[in-house]
Write a protein that holds these residues in place. Structure first.
Motif, mmCIF file in Angstrom:
data_model
loop_
_atom_site.group_PDB
_atom_site.id
_atom_site.type_symbol
_atom_site.label_atom_id
_atom_site.label_comp_id
_atom_site.label_asym_id
_atom_site.label_seq_id
_atom_site.Cartn_x
_atom_site.Cartn_y
_atom_site.Cartn_z
ATOM 1 N N UNK A 57 14.936 -2.206 8.232
ATOM 2 C CA UNK A 57 14.378 -2.656 6.948
ATOM 3 C C UNK A 57 13.383 -1.662 6.350
ATOM 4 N N UNK A 58 12.880 -0.746 7.175
ATOM 5 C CA UNK A 58 11.805 0.124 6.711
ATOM 6 C C UNK A 58 12.237 1.068 5.596
ATOM 7 N N UNK A 59 13.329 1.762 5.780
ATOM 8 C CA UNK A 59 13.791 2.730 4.772
ATOM 9 C C UNK A 59 14.053 2.061 3.419
ATOM 10 N N UNK A 60 14.794 0.961 3.367
ATOM 11 C CA UNK A 60 15.012 0.336 2.054
ATOM 12 C C UNK A 60 13.727 -0.144 1.385
ATOM 13 N N UNK A 61 12.763 -0.569 2.180
ATOM 14 C CA UNK A 61 11.523 -1.109 1.608
ATOM 15 C C UNK A 61 10.492 -0.029 1.296
ATOM 16 N N UNK A 62 10.410 1.008 2.136
ATOM 17 C CA UNK A 62 9.362 2.025 1.977
ATOM 18 C C UNK A 62 9.875 3.349 1.415
ATOM 19 N N UNK A 63 11.187 3.513 1.339
ATOM 20 C CA UNK A 63 11.834 4.640 0.664
ATOM 21 C C UNK A 63 11.736 5.985 1.365
ATOM 22 N N UNK A 64 10.966 6.101 2.426
ATOM 23 C CA UNK A 64 10.852 7.347 3.157
ATOM 24 C C UNK A 64 10.692 7.027 4.636
ATOM 25 N N UNK A 70 0.809 -1.221 0.000
ATOM 26 C CA UNK A 70 0.000 0.000 0.000
ATOM 27 C C UNK A 70 0.846 1.277 0.000
ATOM 28 N N UNK A 71 2.164 1.109 -0.003
ATOM 29 C CA UNK A 71 3.078 2.257 0.078
ATOM 30 C C UNK A 71 2.689 3.146 1.258
ATOM 31 N N UNK A 72 2.500 2.498 2.387
ATOM 32 C CA UNK A 72 1.978 3.178 3.565
ATOM 33 C C UNK A 72 3.039 3.232 4.655
ATOM 34 N N UNK A 73 3.367 4.451 5.068
ATOM 35 C CA UNK A 73 4.401 4.678 6.073
ATOM 36 C C UNK A 73 3.841 5.161 7.404
ATOM 37 N N UNK A 74 2.543 5.171 7.564
ATOM 38 C CA UNK A 74 1.892 5.621 8.797
ATOM 39 C C UNK A 74 1.144 4.435 9.406
ATOM 40 N N UNK A 75 1.605 4.023 10.589
ATOM 41 C CA UNK A 75 1.081 2.802 11.208
ATOM 42 C C UNK A 75 0.532 3.092 12.593
ATOM 43 N N UNK A 76 -0.662 2.590 12.852
ATOM 44 C CA UNK A 76 -1.237 2.601 14.191
ATOM 45 C C UNK A 76 -1.120 1.178 14.727
ATOM 46 N N UNK A 77 -0.348 1.006 15.780
ATOM 47 C CA UNK A 77 -0.051 -0.313 16.339
ATOM 48 C C UNK A 77 -0.723 -0.435 17.708
ATOM 49 N N UNK A 78 -1.849 -1.132 17.738
ATOM 50 C CA UNK A 78 -2.642 -1.262 18.955
ATOM 51 C C UNK A 78 -2.165 -2.474 19.755
ATOM 52 N N UNK A 79 -1.432 -2.192 20.813
ATOM 53 C CA UNK A 79 -0.895 -3.249 21.659
ATOM 54 C C UNK A 79 -1.612 -3.384 22.984
ATOM 55 N N UNK A 80 -2.809 -2.862 23.108
ATOM 56 C CA UNK A 80 -3.506 -2.901 24.395
ATOM 57 C C UNK A 80 -3.855 -4.312 24.831
ATOM 58 N N UNK A 81 -4.161 -5.205 23.904
ATOM 59 C CA UNK A 81 -4.442 -6.601 24.273
ATOM 60 C C UNK A 81 -3.164 -7.419 24.364
ATOM 61 N N UNK A 82 -2.168 -7.010 23.644
ATOM 62 C CA UNK A 82 -0.882 -7.716 23.653
ATOM 63 C C UNK A 82 -0.248 -7.631 25.027
ATOM 64 N N UNK A 83 -0.240 -6.453 25.570
ATOM 65 C CA UNK A 83 0.143 -6.176 26.951
ATOM 66 C C UNK A 83 1.522 -6.689 27.349
#
Length: 137
Positions: A78-85, A48-61
């Protein structure tokens, strides 16, 4: 190449209206499951060429030093080489997690992110996390 299946311990949703990926951990996980989940997330982010992530860890705890070491040393580079920004990670956590010394020690201080091709921030309210993501370039 087909996308890897999303493991049953997380949900992954691309929000085209906000151009962000929402990941919700469904239960407490092992370090191996954490690694698997983040690697799947990266493949969807690339798609999706998406660099903005919401990571909900409230249940992961759970946040531990082994997982944090893998994130900082293996995954995040790995993020920069794969997502370019620059990639933006908004962690949604239970308030008690923010008061946990081990969890706090596993999350790098703000100074760590200076000059890095990724930026992470912690939140207890989803709306605040989304607003922060939307303010990022």
């Amino acid at each position: 190449m087909p996308l890897p299946p999303v493991p049953d311990f997380l949900t992954l949703t691309y929000r085209p209206d906000l151009h962000l990926l929402v990941v919700r951990w469904q239960r407490r996980i092992s370090v191996a499951e954490m690694q698997q989940g983040y690697l799947v997330l990266l493949e969807y982010a690339v798609l999706h060429r998406c660099r903005h992530w919401l990571l909900d860890g409230r249940r992961r705890f759970n946040t531990d030093r082994d997982g944090a070491h893998w994130m900082l040393g293996t995954f995040l580079p790995q993020l920069q080489p794969r997502l370019q920004q620059r990639t933006y990670l908004a962690y949604l956590l239970a308030p008690v997690t923010l008061r946990d010394q081990d969890a706090d020690a596993a999350f790098p201080p703000a100074a760590y992110f200076e000059g890095k091709p990724f930026l992470g921030e912690r939140f207890v309210e989803e709306g605040e996390a989304i607003r922060w993501l939307q303010q990022q370039p």
